[in-house]
Design an enzyme around this catalytic site. Sequence first.
Site, PDB file in Angstrom:
ATOM      1  N   VAL A  71       0.966  -1.153  -0.047  1.00  0.00           N
ATOM      2  CA  VAL A  71       0.037  -0.182   0.077  1.00  0.00           C
ATOM      3  C   VAL A  71       0.716   1.115  -0.044  1.00  0.00           C
ATOM      4  O   VAL A  71       0.497   2.128  -0.687  1.00  0.00           O
ATOM      5  CB  VAL A  71      -1.073  -0.083   1.287  1.00  0.00           C
ATOM      6  CG1 VAL A  71      -1.632   1.421   1.232  1.00  0.00           C
ATOM      7  CG2 VAL A  71      -1.969  -1.028   0.840  1.00  0.00           C
ATOM      8  N   CYS A 130      10.279   1.282   7.584  1.00  0.00           N
ATOM      9  CA  CYS A 130      10.246   2.068   6.434  1.00  0.00           C
ATOM     10  C   CYS A 130      11.779   2.476   5.705  1.00  0.00           C
ATOM     11  O   CYS A 130      12.903   2.357   6.282  1.00  0.00           O
ATOM     12  CB  CYS A 130       9.961   3.777   6.772  1.00  0.00           C
ATOM     13  SG  CYS A 130       8.182   3.655   7.426  1.00  0.00           S
ATOM     14  N   LYS A 165       7.973  -0.718  16.483  1.00  0.00           N
ATOM     15  CA  LYS A 165       7.542  -1.951  15.682  1.00  0.00           C
ATOM     16  C   LYS A 165       8.798  -2.620  14.945  1.00  0.00           C
ATOM     17  O   LYS A 165       9.245  -1.860  14.121  1.00  0.00           O
ATOM     18  CB  LYS A 165       6.342  -1.776  14.749  1.00  0.00           C
ATOM     19  CG  LYS A 165       5.683  -2.947  13.871  1.00  0.00           C
ATOM     20  CD  LYS A 165       4.399  -2.522  13.440  1.00  0.00           C
ATOM     21  CE  LYS A 165       3.536  -3.964  13.064  1.00  0.00           C
ATOM     22  NZ  LYS A 165       2.338  -3.288  12.262  1.00  0.00           N
ATOM     23  N   ILE A 191       5.614  -9.507  14.798  1.00  0.00           N
ATOM     24  CA  ILE A 191       6.437  -8.991  13.691  1.00  0.00           C
ATOM     25  C   ILE A 191       5.750  -7.960  12.889  1.00  0.00           C
ATOM     26  O   ILE A 191       4.648  -8.328  12.668  1.00  0.00           O
ATOM     27  CB  ILE A 191       7.261 -10.138  12.912  1.00  0.00           C
ATOM     28  CG1 ILE A 191       6.073 -10.912  12.356  1.00  0.00           C
ATOM     29  CG2 ILE A 191       8.317 -10.796  14.156  1.00  0.00           C
ATOM     30  CD1 ILE A 191       6.557 -12.208  11.499  1.00  0.00           C
ATOM     31  N   GLY A 217      -0.699 -12.755   7.566  1.00  0.00           N
ATOM     32  CA  GLY A 217      -1.572 -13.619   7.856  1.00  0.00           C
ATOM     33  C   GLY A 217      -1.160 -14.860   8.364  1.00  0.00           C
ATOM     34  O   GLY A 217      -0.059 -15.063   8.864  1.00  0.00           O
ATOM     35  N   GLY A 243       1.067 -11.281  14.334  1.00  0.00           N
ATOM     36  CA  GLY A 243       1.319 -12.006  13.031  1.00  0.00           C
ATOM     37  C   GLY A 243       0.602 -13.168  12.847  1.00  0.00           C
ATOM     38  O   GLY A 243       1.088 -14.378  13.344  1.00  0.00           O
TER      39      GLY A 243
END
Length: 301
Positions: A71, A130, A165, A191, A217, A243
Amino acid sequence: MVDLSTKLKDLELKNPVLTASGTFGYGDEYADFINLEALGGFVVKGTTFEPRQGNDYPRMAETPMGMLNCVGLQNGGVELFVAEKWPALRNLDTVPIVNVSGARVEDYVACAERLASLDGLKAIELNISCPNVKQGGMAFGTTTDGAASVVEAVRRVWPRHLMVKLSPNVTSIVDIARAVEDAGADSVSLINTLLGMAVDVERRRPVLSTVTGGLSGPAVKPVAVRMVWQVAHAVNIPVVGLGGISSASDALEFIMAGASAIQVGTANFVNPRVTIEIIEGLGDYCRRHGVGRLMDLKGII
């Protein structure tokens, strides 16, 4: 009565169930499905100092037992959050947490400093996955020095709870966790997504516009549980696990591995009520097993 409450250092939560950034919008998107105040808290979508348009489409793809996304942190910027989103969140009887992202250390600092002016905002979560534009695109969180530099800088302007994070795309997540703890983090969440890729064989090209993206997922859960267990045994600050969590049983794995709280991410897309079902399931488990306080199970593995 079962006590589901937990603490992340100074941050008190009525239960350990949070939502993961990027999967829950600003909370109001889910208000038709659940009572937001039943949650321990929720992490809003990634917020940057300046507005971001995100990456080109396609930027999401389903995979076996999960999904890929690129995204690209699309959001309206911190000023939009302050003016339009925060007024609706500030009086909720839960703990909203703002995920802060950036491409330079200065971006993180400017965003965190602006958020520090908001009365009632108790915590932010730094997304150090990032790409650092000053270092050729390498993510801040892939080196101990890079991770520490962001945390140290933000710590100087952010006076309240600072969650960091962590990226799993590293050689040793324990070393990164220790580095951010030494730099001033109050807790760590892990994670973030694993780097993945999918190919459309009929079109003979990558599925995502950016070629690679973040895998989340159920497929990532065993990796996430292992990393939470490792980090929980290596640091003295609370650990938030995420996670692939989609049930109370999944959440309990993370708690028993050492997590003080958990975040639910991709499962929100499949079942908008999953967080409430997990909270109820945690209570049911404790009653069935004669556990009066959920956190008595933390770190038993």
